[in-house]
Design an enzyme around this catalytic site. Structure first.
Site, PDB file in Angstrom:
ATOM      1  N   PHE A 409     -30.821   1.920  -8.097  1.00  0.00           N
ATOM      2  CA  PHE A 409     -31.551   2.921  -7.316  1.00  0.00           C
ATOM      3  C   PHE A 409     -30.793   3.206  -6.033  1.00  0.00           C
ATOM      4  CE2 PHE A 409     -35.338   3.147  -9.813  1.00  0.00           C
ATOM      5  CZ  PHE A 409     -35.488   1.894 -10.374  1.00  0.00           C
ATOM      6  N   ASP A 410     -30.575   4.474  -5.770  1.00  0.00           N
ATOM      7  CA  ASP A 410     -29.986   4.868  -4.504  1.00  0.00           C
ATOM      8  C   ASP A 410     -31.093   4.941  -3.458  1.00  0.00           C
ATOM      9  OD1 ASP A 410     -28.253   5.808  -2.598  1.00  0.00           O
ATOM     10  OD2 ASP A 410     -28.544   7.903  -3.160  1.00  0.00           O
TER      11      ASP A 410
END
Length: 581
Positions: A409-410
């Site tokens: 996940f960014d």
């Protein structure tokens, strides 16, 4: 000149229909390729508009009972009306299906006149409601195409014929009861199919509706115009509470913008001259003037919708298999039904018995899970994900989800629900709670709405009419009441009125009067609580999580320890990984 266009096809009921439409279109001179998507009811055609104009393409499908529409959204209203007709048909067919079940389940043989009466009453119902299948089956047969409607029609007509034969033989018309039951269940399947397709289309419509259809243009030619008539360079005005109709750049005014549609962030973003805004986001505080930078078809929202449409048109492995099977599925079923009749007659069975077994083969094959349920389930999954702001590039990503072993996940700190919620309440003057619950309803600011909803759960809103209402961008609300002023907003702004106010290192809203501190409200999404709220301890030793923390080394170790992470990458420019101390 060859173009590629997308059209809507009305009248497809199964994957075999999609194969038929593709075959008919590709036989039109000037058509290079046709790709039909049954689940969305669309066809992409690469053709020469001079050699194969739209009217010619439409004429090629009409003899088979299909209608070609130029607009991909043109059939949504027609689908809604068709669903209403199917619901009425289901009610009628359901009543007669119950009667047919009564014939089957009766403990003894009913008088002959009862069977005859039920046959005579059911005959026009089955024939009439069966037109949902008889008419398209006949039209497709005229152009030498066999589809699922063919199997359903043969099953219904065969049951009618068998019921009439049994009545003439004096054996009782139980087969006509079976015809009513078959009709009911295939209508249920057709209704569920059309409803799934309708919902998929309405998802696209709801996304398109996020952007305002009209805009208040200031120059050139001031007035209210359709968004599609705006051009780069136009200046428009967007008032508080309105959504931005198109992408652009603010030239005048300061405000807060709710961008949760695009980012998932529940907190509004402060905007001023030079800042970009996007179609579908909402202006919260003050009027702003915006210079249009792109056309309506080139907005970020339009590209999101286009990407969703491409994902819906892509095919899963099961759908590609269905395409290959559908070409021979219906003929194969008819051959198996004929073989069933011949086999039982060869074994010496009665003709009625052999025909009944053949009908079973036809009916069982009608609800084809491979050709119907699989593509529709995939499209519903894509549409449902889009409603939850999860965009898939192609269907294969759904199929690969069970195989995923690593999730990245960014900006993990922004994995929010896109809506603020009160996490903690600290009251100093709770007698103002009812007034706050009532007054904050008027604000369009997400934090004010979250606080109003939270207060309404525990206190009764106290109606009061403010004398003045001012929203100050970057600060909050200044509400003038009889005899006092109410401030609701940024803690740092309120600290000017109350120097002893502790400014929390979280997302918070403070309410106060000129002389009284009312309360401090901590909202969900604060930096100090994100890791705990979204991850929690790892539930299994086999599940491994790794954090890339852009803060200090100490904060990285602390957050990793709280969330159960076994490794970390830390620092403003993370380069090294280390165990949790």
């Amino acid at each position: 000149m060859t173009i590629e266009a997308t059209y809507k096809v009305v009248g497809m009921s199964c994957q075999s229909c999609a194969v038929s439409v593709q075959t008919l279109l590709e036989h039109v001179p000037g058509v290079e390729k046709a790709e039909v998507h049954f689940s969305t009811g669309e066809v992409q055609v690469r053709h020469d508009p001079e050699k194969a104009p739209f009217d010619q393409l439409k004429a090629a499908l009409e003899p088979a009972g299909y209608t070609l529409l130029p607009d991909a959204y043109a059939q949504v209203a027609a689908q809604k009306a068709y669903l209403a007709r199917l619901r009425r048909a289901l009610v009628i067919a359901g009543l007669f299906a119950l009667g047919g079940m009564g014939l089957h389940l009766s403990p003894g043989r009913l008088p002959h006149f009862v069977d005859s009466l039920f046959f005579l009453l059911s005959l026009p119902v089955v024939v009439g409601l069966g037109q949902h299948f008889f008419r398209p089956a006949w039209q497709q047969l005229r152009v030498r195409q066999l589809t699922m409607d063919t199997l359903i029609s043969l099953g219904l007509l065969g049951s009618l014929a068998l019921g009439g034969f049994e009545l003439l033989q004096g054996k009782g018309g139980h087969a006509i009861g079976a015809a009513a039951e078959i009709l009911f269940f295939v209508l249920v399947g057709r209704y569920l199919e059309e409803r799934a397709r309708y919902r998929t289309q309405t998802v696209l419509e709801s996304l398109s509706a996020l952007a305002a259809p009209t805009a208040r243009r200031l120059s050139p030619a001031p007035g209210t115009v359709l968004t599609t008539h705006l051009a780069p360079g136009d200046i428009i005005e967007v008032l508080p509470g309105e959504t931005f109709p198109i992408d652009g750049e603010i030239t005048e005014g300061h405000s807060h913008v709710d961008e949760s549609l695009l980012t998932g962030e529940s907190l509004p973003v402060e905007k001023g001259p030079g800042h970009r805004v996007w179609a579908g986001t909402r202006n919260l505080a003050q009027p702003v003037q915006v210079r249009v930078t792109v056309s309506a078809s080139e907005t970020f929202l339009a590209k999101l919708i286009e990407r969703l449409q491409k994902a819906q048109r892509s095919q899963a492995r099961a759908q590609r298999l269905a395409d290959r099977v559908s070409a021979v599925f219906v003929p194969l079923v008819l051959v198996l039904a004929a073989f069933t009749v011949g086999y039982h007659l060869w074994r010496g069975a009665e003709a009625a018995f052999a025909w009944e077994r053949a009908l079973s083969v036809l009916v069982i094959s009608c609800p084809c899970a491979l050709g119907l349920a699989t593509p529709l389930a995939v499209q519903m999954a894509i549409g449902g994900a889009a409603q939850k702001q999860l965009l898939l590039r192609e269907v294969s990503q759904l199929e690969n989800l069970p195989l995923a072993t690593v999730w990245a996940f960014d900006k993990t700190g922004t994995l929010t629900l896109g809506k603020a919620a009160v996490q903690k309440t600290q009251w100093y003057a709770p007698q103002y709670a009812g007034k706050l619950a009532f007054l904050l309803r008027r604000s369009t600011h997400p934090l004010a709405q979250a606080l109003s909803e939270h207060l309404a759960l525990s206190v009764q809103p106290e109606p009061i009419e403010p004398l003045a209402w001012v929203e100050l961008p970057g600060k909050g609300l200044l509400i003038t009441l009889p005899g006092e002023k109410l401030y609701v907003g940024n803690p740092r702004w309120l600290a000017e009125k109350h120097p002893n106010l502790p400014v929390p290192d979280t997302t918070a809203v403070v309410a106060a009067t000129e002389h009284t501190l009312i309360g401090v409200f901590t909202l969900f999404g604060s930096r100090a609580h994100r890791p705990q709220a979204f991850f929690g301890p790892a539930p299994s030793p086999r599940e491994k999580m790794r954090a890339a923390d852009g803060g200090s080394v100490a904060s990285g170790r602390q957050r990793s320890a709280r969330t159960g992470l076994r490794s970390r990458v830390e620092g403003p420019f993370p380069r090294r990984e280390g165990p949790v101390d």
